[in-house]
Design a protein around this motif. Sequence first.
Motif, PDB file in Angstrom:
ATOM      1  N   PRO A 158      41.327  26.803  25.679  1.00 32.20           N
ATOM      2  CA  PRO A 158      42.122  27.528  26.625  1.00 32.20           C
ATOM      3  C   PRO A 158      41.470  28.879  27.555  1.00 32.20           C
ATOM      4  O   PRO A 158      41.961  29.780  28.043  1.00 32.20           O
ATOM      5  CB  PRO A 158      42.790  28.153  25.686  1.00 32.20           C
ATOM      6  CG  PRO A 158      42.185  27.809  24.499  1.00 32.20           C
ATOM      7  CD  PRO A 158      41.356  26.947  24.953  1.00 32.20           C
ATOM      8  N   ARG A 159      40.083  28.939  27.030  1.00 32.47           N
ATOM      9  CA  ARG A 159      39.916  29.634  27.663  1.00 32.47           C
ATOM     10  C   ARG A 159      38.841  29.517  29.573  1.00 32.47           C
ATOM     11  O   ARG A 159      38.185  28.060  29.585  1.00 32.47           O
ATOM     12  CB  ARG A 159      38.044  29.960  27.808  1.00 32.47           C
ATOM     13  CG  ARG A 159      38.496  30.631  26.132  1.00 32.47           C
ATOM     14  CD  ARG A 159      37.035  31.452  25.272  1.00 32.47           C
ATOM     15  NE  ARG A 159      37.508  31.754  23.886  1.00 32.47           N
ATOM     16  CZ  ARG A 159      36.717  32.700  23.289  1.00 32.47           C
ATOM     17  NH1 ARG A 159      35.728  33.049  23.076  1.00 32.47           N
ATOM     18  NH2 ARG A 159      36.971  32.885  21.690  1.00 32.47           N
ATOM     19  N   ARG A 160      39.317  30.438  29.956  1.00 30.03           N
ATOM     20  CA  ARG A 160      38.579  30.161  32.045  1.00 30.03           C
ATOM     21  C   ARG A 160      38.108  30.637  31.710  1.00 30.03           C
ATOM     22  O   ARG A 160      38.676  31.687  32.009  1.00 30.03           O
ATOM     23  CB  ARG A 160      40.324  29.534  32.330  1.00 30.03           C
ATOM     24  CG  ARG A 160      40.330  27.864  31.875  1.00 30.03           C
ATOM     25  CD  ARG A 160      41.199  27.578  33.226  1.00 30.03           C
ATOM     26  NE  ARG A 160      42.291  28.411  33.487  1.00 30.03           N
ATOM     27  CZ  ARG A 160      43.867  28.445  34.267  1.00 30.03           C
ATOM     28  NH1 ARG A 160      43.478  27.041  35.683  1.00 30.03           N
ATOM     29  NH2 ARG A 160      44.391  28.470  34.240  1.00 30.03           N
ATOM     30  N   GLY A 161      36.533  31.094  33.320  1.00 32.08           N
ATOM     31  CA  GLY A 161      36.714  32.263  33.835  1.00 32.08           C
ATOM     32  C   GLY A 161      36.036  31.805  34.925  1.00 32.08           C
ATOM     33  O   GLY A 161      35.787  30.385  35.642  1.00 32.08           O
ATOM     34  N   LEU A 162      36.691  32.418  36.258  1.00 29.43           N
ATOM     35  CA  LEU A 162      36.338  32.064  38.010  1.00 29.43           C
ATOM     36  C   LEU A 162      34.976  33.534  38.898  1.00 29.43           C
ATOM     37  O   LEU A 162      35.416  34.904  38.017  1.00 29.43           O
ATOM     38  CB  LEU A 162      37.743  32.059  38.187  1.00 29.43           C
ATOM     39  CG  LEU A 162      37.947  32.115  39.800  1.00 29.43           C
ATOM     40  CD1 LEU A 162      38.737  31.219  39.998  1.00 29.43           C
ATOM     41  CD2 LEU A 162      37.813  33.748  40.752  1.00 29.43           C
ATOM     42  N   LEU A 163      34.308  32.830  39.022  1.00 29.72           N
ATOM     43  CA  LEU A 163      34.093  33.304  40.337  1.00 29.72           C
ATOM     44  C   LEU A 163      33.705  32.863  41.401  1.00 29.72           C
ATOM     45  O   LEU A 163      33.442  31.653  41.689  1.00 29.72           O
ATOM     46  CB  LEU A 163      31.865  33.440  40.132  1.00 29.72           C
ATOM     47  CG  LEU A 163      31.326  34.811  39.635  1.00 29.72           C
ATOM     48  CD1 LEU A 163      31.757  35.204  39.221  1.00 29.72           C
ATOM     49  CD2 LEU A 163      30.078  34.116  39.900  1.00 29.72           C
ATOM     50  N   LEU A 164      34.111  33.789  42.551  1.00 28.12           N
ATOM     51  CA  LEU A 164      34.155  33.671  43.494  1.00 28.12           C
ATOM     52  C   LEU A 164      33.078  33.472  44.351  1.00 28.12           C
ATOM     53  O   LEU A 164      31.968  33.703  43.950  1.00 28.12           O
ATOM     54  CB  LEU A 164      34.474  34.688  44.324  1.00 28.12           C
ATOM     55  CG  LEU A 164      35.867  35.549  44.340  1.00 28.12           C
ATOM     56  CD1 LEU A 164      36.974  36.624  44.357  1.00 28.12           C
ATOM     57  CD2 LEU A 164      37.050  34.381  44.925  1.00 28.12           C
ATOM     58  N   PRO A 165      32.865  32.922  45.483  1.00 36.00           N
ATOM     59  CA  PRO A 165      31.566  32.248  46.068  1.00 36.00           C
ATOM     60  C   PRO A 165      31.024  33.762  46.887  1.00 36.00           C
ATOM     61  O   PRO A 165      31.693  34.635  47.464  1.00 36.00           O
ATOM     62  CB  PRO A 165      31.938  31.316  47.316  1.00 36.00           C
ATOM     63  CG  PRO A 165      33.511  31.816  47.244  1.00 36.00           C
ATOM     64  CD  PRO A 165      34.466  31.773  46.133  1.00 36.00           C
ATOM     65  N   ASP A 166      29.883  33.317  47.392  1.00 39.81           N
ATOM     66  CA  ASP A 166      28.703  33.891  48.345  1.00 39.81           C
ATOM     67  C   ASP A 166      29.139  35.295  47.939  1.00 39.81           C
ATOM     68  O   ASP A 166      29.845  36.432  48.763  1.00 39.81           O
ATOM     69  CB  ASP A 166      29.618  34.063  49.777  1.00 39.81           C
ATOM     70  CG  ASP A 166      28.744  34.293  50.952  1.00 39.81           C
ATOM     71  OD1 ASP A 166      27.561  34.402  50.680  1.00 39.81           O
ATOM     72  OD2 ASP A 166      29.051  34.966  51.835  1.00 39.81           O
ATOM     73  N   LEU A 167      29.060  35.749  46.509  1.00 41.11           N
ATOM     74  CA  LEU A 167      28.436  37.040  45.672  1.00 41.11           C
ATOM     75  C   LEU A 167      27.319  37.496  46.664  1.00 41.11           C
ATOM     76  O   LEU A 167      26.397  37.048  46.357  1.00 41.11           O
ATOM     77  CB  LEU A 167      29.412  37.537  44.485  1.00 41.11           C
ATOM     78  CG  LEU A 167      30.708  37.154  44.632  1.00 41.11           C
ATOM     79  CD1 LEU A 167      31.370  36.525  42.678  1.00 41.11           C
ATOM     80  CD2 LEU A 167      31.938  37.516  45.351  1.00 41.11           C
ATOM     81  N   GLU A 168      27.039  39.096  46.439  1.00 43.88           N
ATOM     82  CA  GLU A 168      25.855  39.743  47.058  1.00 43.88           C
ATOM     83  C   GLU A 168      24.996  39.627  45.723  1.00 43.88           C
ATOM     84  O   GLU A 168      25.777  39.781  44.334  1.00 43.88           O
ATOM     85  CB  GLU A 168      25.942  41.257  47.011  1.00 43.88           C
ATOM     86  CG  GLU A 168      24.664  41.788  47.694  1.00 43.88           C
ATOM     87  CD  GLU A 168      25.034  42.333  48.083  1.00 43.88           C
ATOM     88  OE1 GLU A 168      23.876  43.777  48.133  1.00 43.88           O
ATOM     89  OE2 GLU A 168      26.462  43.432  48.436  1.00 43.88           O
TER      90      GLU A 168
END
Length: 434
Positions: free
Chosen positions: A388-398
């Motif tokens: 049930p665990r989910r983590g998201l990270l957006l692209p093109d981050l400094e």
Amino acid sequence: MTMFLGGALLPHPPIFLPAIGQGREKEAAATLQACGEAAREIASWEPDVLVLISPHAPGKARAVAVNGSESLKGSLRAFGFSQEEQCWNGASELAKSLVTAWERGGISCQEQEQELDHGALVPLYFLAQAGCKAKVVTVSFGALAQRQYYEMGQMLLRLILAGTQRVAVIASGDLSHRVTRNAPAGYHPAGTQFDKQVVAALGQGDVETLLHLPWELLEEAGECGLRSILFLLGACGPKPSIRQLSYEAPFGVGYAVALVKENPQLTLPVDLAWRSIRHYLQQRTLWPEPTELPPEWNRPGAAFVSLKKEGMLRGCIGTFAPTQPSLAAEIIRNAVLAATEDPRFEPVREEELQTLQLSVDVLSEPEKVASETQLDPKEYGVIVQQGPRRGLLLPDLEGVDTVEEQLRIAKRKAGIAETAAVELFRFRVCRYGV
């Protein structure tokens, strides 16, 4: 719907006014017609404020000056125009906000009361004839790099989107003063070369070409409009709509007239987010979704809204998958949550709005990938999932330059051990704003 309306490039030779030209203004008939058309178009937008940048406005040599007077006045008597001086109401509150925003952005800037110069009075003459009743803020040039004028326009756009006034930008400027043998500054072949390059780049919205014109060409051409053009294009956002109305050089000076408007497809999501936050902070209710939107914003979609202050994160909330009936409603809700319910930050205060930068990331449908080799932190965002665990990270981050770093941060956000096996999903984003 947006508070920013667009703007115009208008030349400013006093000879355009019949009382001064004494018939010679007819030699610039195409330009006069175009100026009238542009002025009528802007008047039809019913702006609350005109922000007018003039290359001839008095100011300090090394600093941009903003006229924050409650009343702006000036005359063309020095050019033989006996008519009474023009009078326009000022917009002191916006002027003060501009000085604050530009200084915060590294622009040497100050408020300065000053008379309207001919670079302001000639364009305002056409706008007055068209029935425009807006308040006026004038901006002078300073000893800045060309790119800084473009950045000033970008900062102005962010300020407008965070505010409540309907604003249009007037870029006052002529092109080369050395186009023909009868030119007042004398002839130079660089004059025609400069004008051709600027007109072509303006027609294509090619900001990079305008930013990188060699200074030798600018000096030899004897121009006064490039910085005004860059300011206007910066304020109109990415890929603006440009309608060139005329170009001619009847007195040896190049005159270009153009109408420039923002690309609503690129500014609409940012506008939705700003309005949503402002409405909530003032009314403590969620702003209702507008009824007239392009079809793509009425379909469900996932989006993140991010706020920054002085380059540092001030709030960020988003959704992995749609939770609202439309993408517009998703942005409206997430904007309020980013401003008020990000647990890492205190809620945003209304007086902070003009100091913030805002961006909206619209997510594509996530696709499952078999291995880390199919990831790229610059091109794709990532979702890691373990039960049930989910983590998201957006692209093109400094600062996130490797897949390993991207996965480590995404796992940490989900409370997943760094060495744990996870399911991987990737997605693209369309980023709006700064």
